[in-house]
Write a protein that holds these residues in place. Structure first.
Motif, PDB file in Angstrom:
ATOM      1  N   LEU A 152       6.091  -3.105   1.814  1.00 52.90           N
ATOM      2  CA  LEU A 152       4.991  -2.731   0.944  1.00 52.90           C
ATOM      3  C   LEU A 152       4.792  -1.219   0.979  1.00 52.90           C
ATOM      4  O   LEU A 152       4.784  -0.602   2.053  1.00 52.90           O
ATOM      5  CB  LEU A 152       3.708  -3.435   1.367  1.00 52.90           C
ATOM      6  CG  LEU A 152       3.676  -4.961   1.189  1.00 52.90           C
ATOM      7  CD1 LEU A 152       2.397  -5.539   1.781  1.00 52.90           C
ATOM      8  CD2 LEU A 152       3.778  -5.330  -0.288  1.00 52.90           C
ATOM      9  N   ALA A 153       4.645  -0.631  -0.185  1.00 51.68           N
ATOM     10  CA  ALA A 153       4.452   0.817  -0.243  1.00 51.68           C
ATOM     11  C   ALA A 153       3.166   1.231   0.453  1.00 51.68           C
ATOM     12  O   ALA A 153       3.066   2.341   0.994  1.00 51.68           O
ATOM     13  CB  ALA A 153       4.433   1.269  -1.702  1.00 51.68           C
ATOM     14  N   SER A 154       2.191   0.333   0.478  1.00 47.44           N
ATOM     15  CA  SER A 154       0.921   0.650   1.153  1.00 47.44           C
ATOM     16  C   SER A 154       1.096   0.761   2.660  1.00 47.44           C
ATOM     17  O   SER A 154       0.283   1.405   3.341  1.00 47.44           O
ATOM     18  CB  SER A 154      -0.129  -0.413   0.817  1.00 47.44           C
ATOM     19  OG  SER A 154       0.341  -1.707   1.168  1.00 47.44           O
ATOM     20  N   ASP A 155       2.145   0.135   3.215  1.00 49.56           N
ATOM     21  CA  ASP A 155       2.401   0.204   4.663  1.00 49.56           C
ATOM     22  C   ASP A 155       3.301   1.376   5.019  1.00 49.56           C
ATOM     23  O   ASP A 155       3.602   1.581   6.202  1.00 49.56           O
ATOM     24  CB  ASP A 155       3.062  -1.103   5.137  1.00 49.56           C
ATOM     25  CG  ASP A 155       2.144  -2.301   4.953  1.00 49.56           C
ATOM     26  OD1 ASP A 155       0.922  -2.098   4.839  1.00 49.56           O
ATOM     27  OD2 ASP A 155       2.653  -3.451   4.889  1.00 49.56           O
ATOM     28  N   CYS A 156       3.752   2.110   4.029  1.00 49.73           N
ATOM     29  CA  CYS A 156       4.685   3.210   4.283  1.00 49.73           C
ATOM     30  C   CYS A 156       3.914   4.489   4.600  1.00 49.73           C
ATOM     31  O   CYS A 156       3.070   4.931   3.809  1.00 49.73           O
ATOM     32  CB  CYS A 156       5.566   3.415   3.058  1.00 49.73           C
ATOM     33  SG  CYS A 156       6.705   4.796   3.201  1.00 49.73           S
ATOM     34  N   LYS A 157       4.210   5.090   5.723  1.00 48.72           N
ATOM     35  CA  LYS A 157       3.566   6.332   6.130  1.00 48.72           C
ATOM     36  C   LYS A 157       4.506   7.503   5.800  1.00 48.72           C
ATOM     37  O   LYS A 157       5.297   7.936   6.628  1.00 48.72           O
ATOM     38  CB  LYS A 157       3.258   6.301   7.626  1.00 48.72           C
ATOM     39  CG  LYS A 157       2.448   5.096   8.072  1.00 48.72           C
ATOM     40  CD  LYS A 157       1.101   5.027   7.325  1.00 48.72           C
ATOM     41  CE  LYS A 157       0.280   3.816   7.791  1.00 48.72           C
ATOM     42  NZ  LYS A 157      -0.994   3.697   7.038  1.00 48.72           N
ATOM     43  N   THR A 158       4.425   7.977   4.574  1.00 53.54           N
ATOM     44  CA  THR A 158       5.275   9.085   4.138  1.00 53.54           C
ATOM     45  C   THR A 158       4.550   9.885   3.076  1.00 53.54           C
ATOM     46  O   THR A 158       3.667   9.362   2.376  1.00 53.54           O
ATOM     47  CB  THR A 158       6.620   8.566   3.577  1.00 53.54           C
ATOM     48  OG1 THR A 158       7.344   9.656   3.043  1.00 53.54           O
ATOM     49  CG2 THR A 158       6.394   7.539   2.500  1.00 53.54           C
ATOM     50  N   ASP A 159       4.915  11.154   2.965  1.00 57.54           N
ATOM     51  CA  ASP A 159       4.258  12.009   1.973  1.00 57.54           C
ATOM     52  C   ASP A 159       4.618  11.622   0.547  1.00 57.54           C
ATOM     53  O   ASP A 159       4.002  12.100  -0.397  1.00 57.54           O
ATOM     54  CB  ASP A 159       4.621  13.472   2.220  1.00 57.54           C
ATOM     55  CG  ASP A 159       6.118  13.708   2.210  1.00 57.54           C
ATOM     56  OD1 ASP A 159       6.879  12.717   2.159  1.00 57.54           O
ATOM     57  OD2 ASP A 159       6.539  14.887   2.266  1.00 57.54           O
ATOM     58  N   LEU A 160       5.597  10.743   0.356  1.00 55.39           N
ATOM     59  CA  LEU A 160       5.941  10.274  -0.975  1.00 55.39           C
ATOM     60  C   LEU A 160       4.791   9.514  -1.630  1.00 55.39           C
ATOM     61  O   LEU A 160       4.687   9.465  -2.865  1.00 55.39           O
ATOM     62  CB  LEU A 160       7.174   9.365  -0.909  1.00 55.39           C
ATOM     63  CG  LEU A 160       8.526  10.033  -0.625  1.00 55.39           C
ATOM     64  CD1 LEU A 160       9.580   8.979  -0.323  1.00 55.39           C
ATOM     65  CD2 LEU A 160       8.973  10.880  -1.821  1.00 55.39           C
ATOM     66  N   MET A 161       3.960   8.892  -0.824  1.00 50.90           N
ATOM     67  CA  MET A 161       2.900   8.031  -1.349  1.00 50.90           C
ATOM     68  C   MET A 161       1.547   8.726  -1.435  1.00 50.90           C
ATOM     69  O   MET A 161       0.566   8.102  -1.817  1.00 50.90           O
ATOM     70  CB  MET A 161       2.775   6.769  -0.477  1.00 50.90           C
ATOM     71  CG  MET A 161       4.069   6.012  -0.325  1.00 50.90           C
ATOM     72  SD  MET A 161       4.749   5.469  -1.910  1.00 50.90           S
ATOM     73  CE  MET A 161       6.401   4.993  -1.438  1.00 50.90           C
ATOM     74  N   ASN A 162       1.486   9.997  -1.092  1.00 55.34           N
ATOM     75  CA  ASN A 162       0.211  10.707  -1.128  1.00 55.34           C
ATOM     76  C   ASN A 162      -0.366  10.727  -2.540  1.00 55.34           C
ATOM     77  O   ASN A 162       0.337  11.032  -3.509  1.00 55.34           O
ATOM     78  CB  ASN A 162       0.384  12.139  -0.629  1.00 55.34           C
ATOM     79  CG  ASN A 162       0.681  12.188   0.862  1.00 55.34           C
ATOM     80  OD1 ASN A 162       0.489  11.200   1.590  1.00 55.34           O
ATOM     81  ND2 ASN A 162       1.140  13.334   1.341  1.00 55.34           N
TER      82      ASN A 162
END
Length: 988
Positions: free
Chosen positions: A283-293
């Motif tokens: 899940l993108a919500s569980d991804c800790k990366t600056d891509l999802m900021n």
């Protein structure tokens, strides 16, 4: 595979095989084609080679045409011979891409030449492979796929550049390679998505949804440093909430896509990545990366490090392997060739849309212009005003933006409507003699639209169902608008005439042909919106049992009565109407001929000779049975049998006066460039009920009175459209040729008279073919220094130009041409056009010039002049030696090459080309070619004596006029000025 340019065509090798056949065999072997296919292809080549390589006006050189011929023949042999295909598939069938790569041909050029080949070889190919050989060849569908993929690739290139930039990164990295890798990955992901769900990607709108889904995945995975945007940029990502940027909603807003469809595409793409690349989604919500900021990640998935530097290559290899495993040798076109701009030039993935989009901007022939001397210029005209250029939206319109804009209109305006007639429309139907026709209306719509959208199960079932609903809703909406308008017109007319008959629309709303035309028009707009590759016009006509002339009757009304119709769809209908008027309504089987049989009975023998009459329209029962459409309830009794009224058969019609060519006709009585004034044409249209008269039986009297039949009224309206179309095109071509107003008036006047007095010249032909001949005929009469080559060269720049217009003109078979039905434009002009139009051309010559030419033709002199010696112009028939070092002689034109002796006046109308070393080559080039051959020392000249017997005593005596004891006359001299048939000069 190399094709030597200098080798003489027709020379033989040691095995008795011609050089051309040898090169063809080498091509087959280079492609590792099986012996069975080589045998089939060689046999086919020998049968049709002479037809395909016959001299054609405006064509390529013989060496180049040979390459196209070989590619076409080999593709046909592989594609059409079913028993050989099965055997060849075991070894890996050769695809069209392989053939074109081996011959260094481009796709777009191959498609253009293939169109001409199919016309020339139609009869032979039909006898050899069956009547459906063109459908099985699938060249038109392949061209449509190439066009669609080219548009899709351009869209992907632009959007990729809008969101990602690799030029600003300067860390010693090879950013160019990284950019190409990520771009290639995105396109391969789209292709894989397309081949895994082929039913969903048979139209441009679906492809755009797939590409936008791929773009969304790239945005979430391409490293931030390569981004050309910021999630906080409100001008690009406009849809926001408390959770952040709504990525999919913003992309849908920008590219007019449907969010639910976009999410469905992304789900399919996630599955491909997971299975093909062996990557586990999170899940993108569980991804800790600056891509999802700053991005709302709800419902989005992420694949860890999928597009990080150094990790893209393995993904590309996996997608390529999957693509080749699925496609193999099944697809004719290698879709990976559309990867980058440089790739497209290698096999010519063409830009096929430019001319079409420009062509669609032409005005509709149905719109009246008060003064034709001030016609709007063609979009391609050199002196076109720049009022269109001032609108930036027009410049930005592309096939993708056009498709997505019109799809949005369907989705937001038409889809919410009910899928049945509205209460207001039901009220109109209930007034028809107290008979409720709502159920009949819905049943007809169901059968016709099922026949269109479930044609051969080509479409995905859910996709076809959605398109069917869109077409039916549009049909009901426009039908209601037409009923309101027609009812108001009837009420106003009855009130004016103190007639209390009411506003009964029974005749129109009970007409089967009218409803089918409305359904076909609705379906065509839906198909045009989605730009599907499976159904191309005129497929809707074939599915509904209509003819082009039928559909041409409703297009103007359809556009006028749907106010919300997007500009792009109006242009499409205008373009469609021009296609109908320019050639399709004149084709064999058009219902136009059934109307002409009534309106102009003297055309009956020619119509019957060519077998042009339309077949009876299929009943709803027959259409339902043909397409296996389940129908509940009984069909209307009137539809159980084919319509055999006079508008179909044309055999029981009376013989009213010939409305379209009488001297009092408001459309055709004048010979100047001034079509009917606006008031008179308006009077013509208001005189009768347009739609009711258009769809009534041709022999039926005008519903609102008068002595004219519906066929005569319909022909007047039809020919007024043809005149308008011809006027626009004549004006545009005249501007390109830079001819004065006087020539413009003469060409239009001649075109007008041909419609009036020689209507049969249009039968089975293209309107532009008549226009080109009119230009040359007027040029000859006016003694202009204007050649056919110059006319055709200018015509090629017109947006509607197609090579078949001047390369394949219908003439039918004759004693001289057994089995040949099409010739080039010059042959048609000399053999068909001039004999038919000569009286009209003579009428354009000033009387003083005619008297002078008549005197010359009769060998007479002006009274009082000295008597001319009968031997003063005695022709010298002896061959003359023209080279001091070579035995080369030139003789006058042989008697066998002369037509009947013509007067100078008649002779001046013909197109004289001369015996050239190459068809349509200039005299200077001819002389250069002759000198080159004479001066050549490395080539072996033919040995043998020159045959002097070809100049016989009888020929000389005949030319001097001594056969019947008469003295010599100037007619003998006239023999040397006859039009010369085109034949290449004899070479060694």
């Amino acid at each position: 595979m190399s094709y030597p340019k200098e080798e003489v065509v027709g020379s033989m090798n040691s095995e008795g095989e011609t050089a051309s056949e040898s090169r063809f065999t080498d091509l087959c072997k280079a492609l590792k084609v099986s012996e069975e296919v080589i045998s089939e292809a060689t046999s086919l080549l020998n049968e049709i080679k002479s037809i395909l390589l016959s001299s054609s006006f405006g064509g390529k050189g013989p060496e180049e045409m040979e390459i196209y011929c070989h590619a076409f023949v080999l593709y046909c042999a592989i594609k059409l011979k079913d028993d050989l295909l099965k055997e060849d598939d075991k070894q890996g069938r050769v695809r069209l891409s392989d053939i074109l790569r081996a011959t260094s041909l481009k796709l777009d050029e191959f498609f253009k030449e293939a169109q001409q080949f199919t016309i020339k070889a139609k009869q032979i190919m039909g006898d050899r492979y069956g009547f459906d050989w063109e459908d099985r060849l699938e060249l038109k569908q392949l061209e449509k796929i190439v066009r669609m993929l080219n548009d899709a690739r351009k869209f992907f290139d632009k959007t990729f550049g809008d969101f990602f930039s690799f030029s600003s990164i300067s860390q010693g990295l090879n950013t160019s390679e990284i950019s190409k890798e990520i771009h290639r990955f995105g396109w391969l992901l789209f292709l894989t998505l397309r081949i895994d769900t082929p039913d969903l990607f048979k139209d441009l709108v679906s492809c755009v949804h797939g590409l936008v889904a791929v773009l969304a995945i790239l945005i979430l995975h391409v490293p931030v440093k390569f981004r050309n945007f910021s999630p906080q940029d409100t001008s690009r990502l406009v849809k926001r909430s408390e959770k952040g940027v709504g990525l999919l909603a913003s992309l849908c807003n920008t590219y007019h896509t449907f969010e639910d469809c976009l999410r469905g595409m992304m789900e399919k793409a996630y599955k491909i990545i997971s299975e093909t690349l062996n990557r586990k989604p999170i899940l993108a919500s569980d991804c800790k990366t600056d891509l999802m900021n700053y991005i709302n990640t709800e419902g989005l998935m992420y694949f860890n490090n999928m597009l990080e530097e150094g990790l893209v290559g393995p993904g590309i290899q996996a997608l390529e392997k999957h693509y080749m495993d699925v496609v193999g040798s099944k697809g004719e076109i290698d879709e990976m060739l559309f990867m980058q701009s440089e790739d497209k030039s290698s096999v010519g993935a063409p830009n096929l849309c430019d001319n079409k989009s420009k062509y669609e901007t032409l005005a509709s022939p149905t719109k009246t212009i008060t003064n034709m001397l001030n016609l709007p210029l063609s979009p391609m005209s050199p002196s076109r005003p720049n009022f269109i250029i001032s609108n930036p939206k027009i410049l930005q319109m592309t096939p993708v933006t056009t498709a997505m804009t019109t799809a949005k209109w369907l989705r937001e305006v038409i889809s919410p409507l009910p899928d049945r007639p509205s209460p207001h429309l039901e009220q109109f139907l209930s007034l028809l003699d107290n008979k409720i026709l709502t159920n009949d209306l819905m049943r007809r719509a169901h059968i016709i639209l099922e026949a269109i959208f479930h044609n051969g199960n080509s479409f995905d079932i859910s996709w076809a169902k959605e398109r069917k609903f869109e077409a039916s809703k549009l049909y009901y909406r426009v039908l209601e608008s037409i009923c309101k308008s027609e009812s108001n017109l009837l009420s106003a007319r009855n009130e004016k005439n103190n007639n209390g008959s009411g506003n009964n629309l029974a005749q129109l709303l009970s007409n089967e042909r009218f409803h089918r035309c409305m359904l076909a028009c609705s379906a065509e707009l839906v198909l045009a919106t989605h730009k599907t590759v499976l159904m191309m016009f005129p497929a809707v006509l074939e599915s509904t049992g209509l003819t082009p002339f039928d559909l041409s009757k409703v297009i103007e009304s359809f556009v006028r009565h749907e106010e919300t119709l997007p500009r792009e769809l109006k242009r499409h209908l205008n373009s469609l109407e021009e296609q109908l008027l320019e050639s399709m309504v004149w084709a064999k089987g058009s219902s136009l001929y059934n109307s002409l049989l009534v309106a102009q009975p003297d055309l009956g023998p020619e119509i019957s000779r060519l077998g042009l009459l339309a077949e009876p329209m299929l009943s709803l029962d027959e259409i339902a049975a043909r397409h296996n459409i389940p129908v509940s309830g009984d069909l209307p009794v009137s539809n159980r049998k084919r319509d055999t009224s006079p508008d179909q058969e044309g055999t029981e019609a009376p013989s009213p006066k010939r409305a379209c060519i009488e001297s009092g006709s408001v459309l055709l009585e004048r010979n100047c460039f001034t079509p009917p004034a606006k008031e008179r044409l308006h009077s013509l249209k208001s005189k009768f009920h347009p739609l009711q008269s258009s769809f009534a039986s041709p022999a039926q009297p005008n519903p609102v009175g008068g002595n004219e039949t519906c066929a005569e009224i319909g022909c007047k309206v039809f020919f007024s459209k043809i005149l308008k179309l011809g006027a626009i095109r004549i004006r545009s071509l005249c501007e390109r040729l830079r001819q004065p107003q006087q020539i413009l008036d003469r060409v239009y006047g001649l075109f007008q008279q041909i419609i009036d007095k020689q209507t049969h010249l249009f039968f089975n032909r293209h309107v532009d073919q008549i226009i080109l001949c009119c230009f040359y005929g007027v040029a000859k009469v006016s003694r202009l220094n204007l050649t056919f080559k110059e006319i055709v060269s200018s015509y090629k720049k017109e947006p509607q130009c197609k090579p078949e217009v001047f390369r394949n003109v219908f003439v039918g078979s004759s004693n001289m041409r057994i089995g040949i039905c099409h010739v080039d434009i010059i042959t048609f002009y000399n053999e068909v056009f001039v004999p038919a139009v000569k009286p009209l051309l003579v009428g354009m010559v000033p009387s003083s010039s005619r008297l002078e030419e008549k005197t010359s033709a009769e060998g007479g002199t002006v009274p009082g002049s000295p008597k001319v010696s009968p031997f003063s112009n005695l022709p010298d028939m002896s061959p003359k030696k023209v080279s001091a070092s070579h035995n080369v002689y030139v003789s006058p034109l042989r008697q066998s090459k002369m037509d009947a002796l013509l007067s100078p006046s008649s002779r001046s109308y013909y197109a004289c080309i001369g015996e050239s070393t190459h068809a349509f080559q200039s005299p200077s080039k001819d002389l250069d070619a002759i000198n080159s051959r004479l001066n050549s020392t490395g080539r072996r000249l033919l040995t043998g004596r020159i045959n002097f017997d070809m100049v016989s005593d009888s020929v000389v005596a005949g030319s001097l006029g001594y056969q019947n004891g008469s003295s010599a006359s100037s007619d003998g001299v006239a023999a040397f000025g006859l039009p010369v048939k085109r034949e290449p000069a004899e070479t060694d």
